[in-house]
Design an enzyme around this catalytic site. Structure first.
Site, PDB file in Angstrom:
ATOM      1  N   LYS A  13     -50.785 -11.481  50.192  1.00  0.00           N
ATOM      2  CA  LYS A  13     -51.698 -11.083  49.584  1.00  0.00           C
ATOM      3  C   LYS A  13     -51.464 -10.656  47.851  1.00  0.00           C
ATOM      4  O   LYS A  13     -51.376 -11.246  47.347  1.00  0.00           O
ATOM      5  CB  LYS A  13     -53.005  -9.434  50.056  1.00  0.00           C
ATOM      6  N   ARG A  88     -60.767  -2.033  51.686  1.00  0.00           N
ATOM      7  CA  ARG A  88     -60.373  -1.829  52.863  1.00  0.00           C
ATOM      8  C   ARG A  88     -61.257  -1.676  54.284  1.00  0.00           C
ATOM      9  O   ARG A  88     -60.647  -1.502  54.508  1.00  0.00           O
ATOM     10  CB  ARG A  88     -59.138  -0.904  52.625  1.00  0.00           C
ATOM     11  N   ARG A 123     -38.869  -7.173  53.576  1.00  0.00           N
ATOM     12  CA  ARG A 123     -38.711  -7.217  52.033  1.00  0.00           C
ATOM     13  C   ARG A 123     -38.889  -6.477  51.513  1.00  0.00           C
ATOM     14  O   ARG A 123     -38.187  -5.238  52.007  1.00  0.00           O
ATOM     15  CB  ARG A 123     -40.937  -6.778  52.543  1.00  0.00           C
ATOM     16  N   ARG A 156     -39.829  -0.302  50.823  1.00  0.00           N
ATOM     17  CA  ARG A 156     -41.100   0.782  50.885  1.00  0.00           C
ATOM     18  C   ARG A 156     -41.139   1.483  52.277  1.00  0.00           C
ATOM     19  O   ARG A 156     -40.884   1.059  53.699  1.00  0.00           O
ATOM     20  CB  ARG A 156     -42.285  -0.090  50.784  1.00  0.00           C
ATOM     21  N   ARG A 167     -50.042   0.554  61.016  1.00  0.00           N
ATOM     22  CA  ARG A 167     -51.088  -0.191  59.458  1.00  0.00           C
ATOM     23  C   ARG A 167     -51.397  -1.192  59.948  1.00  0.00           C
ATOM     24  O   ARG A 167     -52.459  -1.371  59.636  1.00  0.00           O
ATOM     25  CB  ARG A 167     -49.326  -0.311  58.154  1.00  0.00           C
TER      26      ARG A 167
END
Ligand code: AMP
Length: 224
Positions: A13, A88, A123, A156, A167
């Site tokens: 996203k 969300r 990531r 992160r 998540r």
């Protein structure tokens, strides 16, 4: 051009949001980025949000709605915006509808959970700019360093595997129902505006996915 980008964490996203908002000349409104900026600035909101974010849970609907409503009053949102990571929850979507925040296109990125775990685990981010990399799929020119500044890249806290699994659960429980909510709107079953729902396969080359999104939006924008 009022676009909502919807999809699980790690579906690309953020990456697509930057490309698409650049292409259409509209601001990217990322609630995740806004919260991370508050954490970095150590504001009272940031301090409260940090624990929730690190655990992969959602920050309260009221706080998020307040942030977004304020951001959307900025001059740069006059001709449209791209919402990334908001709404969300159904409550946020309803709050947004009640505040008269319009959406023309819902772009849904579809990616399998196992793909997401691989993607997020690799990531890396450059904190100051928000640039993202992937150790395997989009590596920096020099390992662990940002291409433009040479500064070190970070993982992160919420990209650790255990948090990613949480998540994803939160996404399936609280955010995925929005797809049905907006599909119903798109089909004209509910009252209010009728956004167009575009579903895109989110696995593949970044550029191909970007082109697929733009092609779909342009086609439908022309009404064809
Ligand atoms: P993101 O970068 O969009 O994945 O967001 C990172 C984290 O910020 C999420 O896991 C949540 O803890 C929080 N967050 C971002 N956007 C929202 C939202 N719309 N509602 C609640 N929490 C959010």
């Amino acid at each position: 051009m009022k676009i909502l980008l919807l999809g699980p964490p790690g579906s690309g996203k953020g990456t697509q949001a930057k490309l698409i908002s650049g292409q259409f000349g509209i601001p990217q409104i990322s609630t995740g980025d806004m919260l991370r900026a508050a954490v970095k600035a150590r504001t009272s909101l940031g301090l409260a949000a940090k624990k929730i974010m690190d655990a992969g849970e959602l920050v309260s609907d009221d706080i998020i709605l307040g942030l977004v409503k304020e951001r959307l009053t900025n001059q740069d949102c006059q001709h449209g915006y791209l919402l990334d990571g908001f709404p969300r929850t159904i409550a946020q979507a309803e709050g947004m509808r009640d505040a008269g925040i319009e959406i023309e296109f819902i772009v849904e990125l579809q990616v399998d959970d196992e793909d997401i775990i691989r993607r997020l685990g690799g990531r890396r981010i450059h904190e100051a700019s928000g640039r993202t990399y992937h150790v395997e799929f989009n590596p920096p020119k020099v390992k662990d360093l940002d291409d433009f500044t040479g500064e070190p890249l970070l993982q992160r806290a919420d990209d650790r595997e255990e948090t990613v699994r949480n998540r994803l659960q939160v996404y399936h429980r609280q955010t995925a129902p929005l797809i049905e909510f907006y599909s119903a709107l798109a089909a004209g079953k509910n009252q209010g505006s009728n956004p167009r729902h575009i579903r895109i396969q989110g696995s593949g080359e970044i550029g191909d996915i970007q082109q697929a999104i733009i092609r779909n939006i342009n086609t439908r924008h022309d009404g064809s």
